[in-house]
Design an enzyme around this catalytic site. Structure first.
Site, short mmCIF file in Angstrom:
data_model
loop_
_atom_site.label_atom_id
_atom_site.label_comp_id
_atom_site.label_asym_id
_atom_site.label_seq_id
_atom_site.Cartn_x
_atom_site.Cartn_y
_atom_site.Cartn_z
N ASN A 12 0.87 -1.17 0.00
CA ASN A 12 0.00 0.00 0.00
C ASN A 12 0.91 1.23 0.00
O ASN A 12 1.54 1.53 1.01
CB ASN A 12 -0.88 -0.06 1.26
CG ASN A 12 -1.70 1.21 1.48
OD1 ASN A 12 -1.76 2.07 0.60
ND2 ASN A 12 -2.31 1.31 2.65
N LYS A 14 0.10 4.25 -0.15
CA LYS A 14 -0.53 5.41 0.50
C LYS A 14 -0.34 6.66 -0.36
O LYS A 14 -0.35 6.57 -1.58
CB LYS A 14 0.01 5.57 1.92
CG LYS A 14 -0.08 4.25 2.72
CD LYS A 14 0.17 4.40 4.17
CE LYS A 14 0.00 3.05 4.85
NZ LYS A 14 0.14 3.11 6.29
N HIS A 100 -9.37 1.06 5.32
CA HIS A 100 -8.06 1.21 5.97
C HIS A 100 -8.23 2.16 7.16
O HIS A 100 -9.01 3.11 7.09
CB HIS A 100 -7.04 1.78 4.97
CG HIS A 100 -5.65 1.76 5.52
ND1 HIS A 100 -5.19 2.70 6.41
CD2 HIS A 100 -4.62 0.87 5.34
CE1 HIS A 100 -3.94 2.40 6.74
NE2 HIS A 100 -3.57 1.30 6.10
N GLU A 102 -6.54 4.54 8.17
CA GLU A 102 -6.30 5.95 7.86
C GLU A 102 -7.53 6.57 7.19
O GLU A 102 -7.78 7.76 7.34
CB GLU A 102 -5.03 6.08 6.99
CG GLU A 102 -3.78 5.87 7.84
CD GLU A 102 -2.58 5.32 7.11
OE1 GLU A 102 -2.55 5.37 5.88
OE2 GLU A 102 -1.67 4.82 7.80
N GLU A 170 -4.97 -5.08 10.82
CA GLU A 170 -3.93 -4.08 11.02
C GLU A 170 -4.17 -3.34 12.33
O GLU A 170 -5.01 -2.42 12.39
CB GLU A 170 -3.95 -3.06 9.87
CG GLU A 170 -3.74 -3.68 8.51
CD GLU A 170 -3.18 -2.66 7.52
OE1 GLU A 170 -2.10 -2.90 7.00
OE2 GLU A 170 -3.82 -1.62 7.32
N GLY A 176 3.02 2.00 10.73
CA GLY A 176 4.02 3.06 10.58
C GLY A 176 4.80 3.39 11.83
O GLY A 176 5.49 4.40 11.89
N SER A 215 3.79 -2.36 10.19
CA SER A 215 5.24 -2.47 10.39
C SER A 215 5.84 -3.80 9.96
O SER A 215 6.77 -4.30 10.59
CB SER A 215 5.60 -2.16 11.85
OG SER A 215 5.26 -0.81 12.16
P1 PGA Z 1 3.20 0.12 7.52
O1 PGA Z 1 1.70 0.34 7.01
O2 PGA Z 1 3.71 -1.15 6.91
O3 PGA Z 1 3.95 1.32 7.05
O4 PGA Z 1 3.13 0.02 9.01
C1 PGA Z 1 0.82 -0.74 6.89
C2 PGA Z 1 -0.51 -0.30 6.35
O5 PGA Z 1 -1.02 0.74 6.77
O6 PGA Z 1 -1.09 -0.98 5.49
#
Ligand code: PGA
Length: 254
Positions: A12, A14, A100, A102, A170, A176, A215
């Site tokens: 992803n 983003k 997601h 976010e 997640e 992140g 992560s």
């Molecule tokens: P990350 O994000 O691997 O940077 O922690 C995962 C995600 O939000 O899908």
């Protein structure tokens, strides 16, 4: 357990990616052959403006799939700034991420809206990657399974199949941050999700792929992807370079 479908290693991107990022994708397409051949399916979900470009970059090769990061519930119309599942499909996508954290946080998307998006994905012929996960506060309050059970119940329309739907667990606090849950914590949540899906969708729920996200890096991929009921990963930061993304997918080759 996903008996028939290959594990899915999904990136992803983003809100990262300019036209020049196509070179990283090209490296993935070129090197991805050895990995995606037999052991796992590879997918990159770039920002929407790059989909068409990356679809062109990969040419006729389908070694790496393309997906959107979100979609509107409607086919088209007066929705400034939104993109429909049909548009993503038209630009080369076969998957779309929905719900997601976010999106849930930044755009106040609730599970009712996520459910409409899953229906939109189905209407357009896209596979939906439906994200669920608890915040740190919810985990500390011992509410993890309750929150995830509720998100699953309300985000998924009836009649989901293993081919049409992927679930990504997640934990919001792991995205992140470089922090990950322990192996037993991930295992417990994935077992719970499997039980819920099997209860609701029968054999299709048994086979639906469950991704872990938050992560995931080359250093911890082996451990995380070996956990029972973890059928792949949803990767943010580490999917931005071909080197890290392919190193994670290579776990399935070892
Ligand atoms: P990350 O994000 O691997 O940077 O922690 C995962 C995600 O939000 O899908």
């Amino acid at each position: 357990m996903a008996r028939h479908l290959k594990p899915l290693v999904a990136g992803n991107w983003k809100m990262n990616g300019l036209a020049r990022s196509q070179s990283e994708f090209r490296k993935m397409v070129n090197a991805g052959a050895s990995i995606s051949g037999a052991k796992c399916e590879l997918l990159i979900c770039p920002p929407a403006q790059m989909l068409y470009l990356l679809n062109t970059v990969r040419g006729r090769s389908r070694r790496i799939g393309l997906g959107g990061q979100d979609c509107h519930a409607e086919v088209s119309g007066a929705h400034t700034g939104d993109i429909s599942a049909e548009m993503l499909k038209d630009a080369g996508a076969t998957y779309v991420i929905v719900g997601h954290s976010e999106r849930r946080q930044d755009h106040a998307e609730g599970s009712t809206s996520v459910l409409q998006k899953v229906k939109a994905a189905e209407r357009a012929g896209l596979r939906a990657i439906v994200c669920v996960g608890e915040t740190e506060k919810e985990r500390d309050a011992g509410k993890t399974l309750r929150v995830i059970g509720d998100q699953l119940k309300r985000s998924l329309p009836d009649g989901r199949t293993a081919a049409s739907t992927v679930i990504a667990y997640e934990p919001v606090w792991a995205i992140g941050t470089g922090r990950t849950p322990t192996v037993s914590e991930v295992g417990a949540v994935h077992k719970f999700i499997r039980r819920k899906l099997a209860g609701r969708f029968g054999p299709e729920g048994e086979e639906m792929r469950l991704l872990y996200g938050g992560s995931v890096k080359p250093e911890n991929a082996d451990e995380l992807l070996s956990i029972a009921n973890v059928n792949g990963a949803l990767i943010g930061g580490a999917s931005l370079t071909a080197k890290d993304f392919l190193a994670i997918a290579a776990v399935y080759n070892s």
